[in-house]
Scaffold this motif. Sequence first.
Motif, PDB file in Angstrom:
ATOM      1  N   MET A   1      34.587  36.487  46.825  1.00 17.40           N
ATOM      2  CA  MET A   1      33.910  37.744  46.560  1.00 17.40           C
ATOM      3  C   MET A   1      32.571  37.507  45.867  1.00 17.40           C
ATOM      4  N   PHE A   2      32.588  36.771  44.752  1.00 20.50           N
ATOM      5  CA  PHE A   2      31.353  36.420  44.040  1.00 20.50           C
ATOM      6  C   PHE A   2      31.372  34.919  43.782  1.00 20.50           C
ATOM      7  N   THR A   3      30.245  34.269  43.968  1.00 21.10           N
ATOM      8  CA  THR A   3      30.152  32.843  43.671  1.00 21.10           C
ATOM      9  C   THR A   3      29.124  32.654  42.558  1.00 21.10           C
ATOM     10  N   VAL A   4      29.542  31.973  41.508  1.00 16.62           N
ATOM     11  CA  VAL A   4      28.665  31.671  40.377  1.00 16.62           C
ATOM     12  C   VAL A   4      28.817  30.182  40.075  1.00 16.62           C
ATOM     13  N   ASP A   5      27.711  29.471  40.090  1.00 17.98           N
ATOM     14  CA  ASP A   5      27.705  28.027  39.820  1.00 17.98           C
ATOM     15  C   ASP A   5      28.723  27.285  40.677  1.00 17.98           C
ATOM     16  N   GLY A   6      28.834  27.679  41.951  1.00 18.84           N
ATOM     17  CA  GLY A   6      29.709  26.985  42.887  1.00 18.84           C
ATOM     18  C   GLY A   6      31.186  27.349  42.816  1.00 18.84           C
ATOM     19  N   VAL A   7      31.557  28.256  41.931  1.00 19.56           N
ATOM     20  CA  VAL A   7      32.954  28.675  41.793  1.00 19.56           C
ATOM     21  C   VAL A   7      33.090  30.097  42.345  1.00 19.56           C
ATOM     22  N   VAL A   8      34.139  30.319  43.135  1.00 19.19           N
ATOM     23  CA  VAL A   8      34.368  31.635  43.737  1.00 19.19           C
ATOM     24  C   VAL A   8      35.286  32.447  42.831  1.00 19.19           C
ATOM     25  N   TYR A   9      34.853  33.671  42.576  1.00 15.75           N
ATOM     26  CA  TYR A   9      35.606  34.587  41.721  1.00 15.75           C
ATOM     27  C   TYR A   9      35.919  35.866  42.497  1.00 15.75           C
ATOM     28  N   THR A  10      36.958  36.564  42.055  1.00 19.71           N
ATOM     29  CA  THR A  10      37.282  37.861  42.614  1.00 19.71           C
ATOM     30  C   THR A  10      37.663  38.797  41.476  1.00 19.71           C
ATOM     31  N   LEU A  11      37.866  40.036  41.809  1.00 20.82           N
ATOM     32  CA  LEU A  11      38.281  41.028  40.816  1.00 20.82           C
ATOM     33  C   LEU A  11      39.718  41.420  41.110  1.00 20.82           C
ATOM     34  N   LYS A  12      40.490  41.658  40.073  1.00 20.15           N
ATOM     35  CA  LYS A  12      41.868  42.125  40.223  1.00 20.15           C
ATOM     36  C   LYS A  12      42.069  43.288  39.259  1.00 20.15           C
ATOM     37  N   PHE A  13      42.308  44.458  39.840  1.00 19.99           N
ATOM     38  CA  PHE A  13      42.519  45.662  39.050  1.00 19.99           C
ATOM     39  C   PHE A  13      43.984  46.058  39.062  1.00 19.99           C
ATOM     40  N   ASN A  14      44.435  46.619  37.944  1.00 20.11           N
ATOM     41  CA  ASN A  14      45.759  47.236  37.856  1.00 20.11           C
ATOM     42  C   ASN A  14      45.672  48.366  36.833  1.00 20.11           C
ATOM     43  N   THR A  15      46.748  49.126  36.695  1.00 17.19           N
ATOM     44  CA  THR A  15      46.690  50.294  35.809  1.00 17.19           C
ATOM     45  C   THR A  15      46.454  49.912  34.354  1.00 17.19           C
ATOM     46  N   GLN A  16      46.987  48.785  33.913  1.00 18.82           N
ATOM     47  CA  GLN A  16      46.773  48.384  32.521  1.00 18.82           C
ATOM     48  C   GLN A  16      45.301  48.065  32.266  1.00 18.82           C
ATOM     49  N   GLU A  55      39.282  33.736  38.565  1.00 16.99           N
ATOM     50  CA  GLU A  55      38.882  32.667  39.469  1.00 16.99           C
ATOM     51  C   GLU A  55      39.777  32.764  40.707  1.00 16.99           C
ATOM     52  N   GLU A  56      39.161  32.823  41.869  1.00 16.54           N
ATOM     53  CA  GLU A  56      39.920  33.084  43.097  1.00 16.54           C
ATOM     54  C   GLU A  56      40.962  32.003  43.392  1.00 16.54           C
ATOM     55  N   LYS A  57      40.612  30.752  43.229  1.00 14.39           N
ATOM     56  CA  LYS A  57      41.504  29.651  43.593  1.00 14.39           C
ATOM     57  C   LYS A  57      42.716  29.551  42.658  1.00 14.39           C
ATOM     58  N   THR A  58      42.489  29.698  41.361  1.00 12.18           N
ATOM     59  CA  THR A  58      43.568  29.507  40.382  1.00 12.18           C
ATOM     60  C   THR A  58      44.187  30.818  39.901  1.00 12.18           C
ATOM     61  N   ASN A  59      43.526  31.922  40.198  1.00 10.46           N
ATOM     62  CA  ASN A  59      43.960  33.247  39.722  1.00 10.46           C
ATOM     63  C   ASN A  59      43.893  33.356  38.196  1.00 10.46           C
ATOM     64  N   GLU A  60      43.117  32.460  37.585  1.00  9.69           N
ATOM     65  CA  GLU A  60      42.971  32.436  36.126  1.00  9.69           C
ATOM     66  C   GLU A  60      41.958  33.484  35.684  1.00  9.69           C
ATOM     67  N   VAL A  61      42.343  34.264  34.686  1.00  6.05           N
ATOM     68  CA  VAL A  61      41.466  35.307  34.156  1.00  6.05           C
ATOM     69  C   VAL A  61      40.276  34.660  33.444  1.00  6.05           C
ATOM     70  N   VAL A  62      39.090  35.166  33.715  1.00  6.49           N
ATOM     71  CA  VAL A  62      37.882  34.679  33.055  1.00  6.49           C
ATOM     72  C   VAL A  62      37.754  35.413  31.727  1.00  6.49           C
ATOM     73  N   PRO A  63      37.545  34.678  30.621  1.00  4.86           N
ATOM     74  CA  PRO A  63      37.368  35.348  29.325  1.00  4.86           C
ATOM     75  C   PRO A  63      36.265  36.402  29.420  1.00  4.86           C
ATOM     76  N   GLN A  64      36.492  37.530  28.776  1.00  4.55           N
ATOM     77  CA  GLN A  64      35.590  38.671  28.911  1.00  4.55           C
ATOM     78  C   GLN A  64      34.148  38.339  28.544  1.00  4.55           C
ATOM     79  N   LYS A  65      33.939  37.605  27.476  1.00  6.20           N
ATOM     80  CA  LYS A  65      32.572  37.265  27.062  1.00  6.20           C
ATOM     81  C   LYS A  65      31.870  36.468  28.159  1.00  6.20           C
TER      82      LYS A  65
END
Length: 100
Positions: A1-16, A55-65
Amino acid sequence: MFTVDGVVYTLKFNTQKLKTIETVTKTSVMGEIVKNNGALPYGLLESLFSFALVEEKTNEVVPQKQATEMFEKVVQENGLMTTNAAIIEKFQKDMGFMFR
């Protein structure tokens, strides 16, 4: 979805995450989508992006900052309205029940 510095990221939304975003921004995401015909305020876009970025590959949440800093790069590289459209599209996909 988005690539930053060669790493692909995506967004994951839920009600929380939605509850957290609305509490922090003190606004209704759906209300803003309807009111502005999908063109969201910059600050709300930044919050949606920073709270939902993984992070799309690992599904690891990126720290908000870190995600907040990345948002500016994404907007500069892709344009505000393109970024806006991508965030709204993913929000609709993940939270489709809100649009019925």
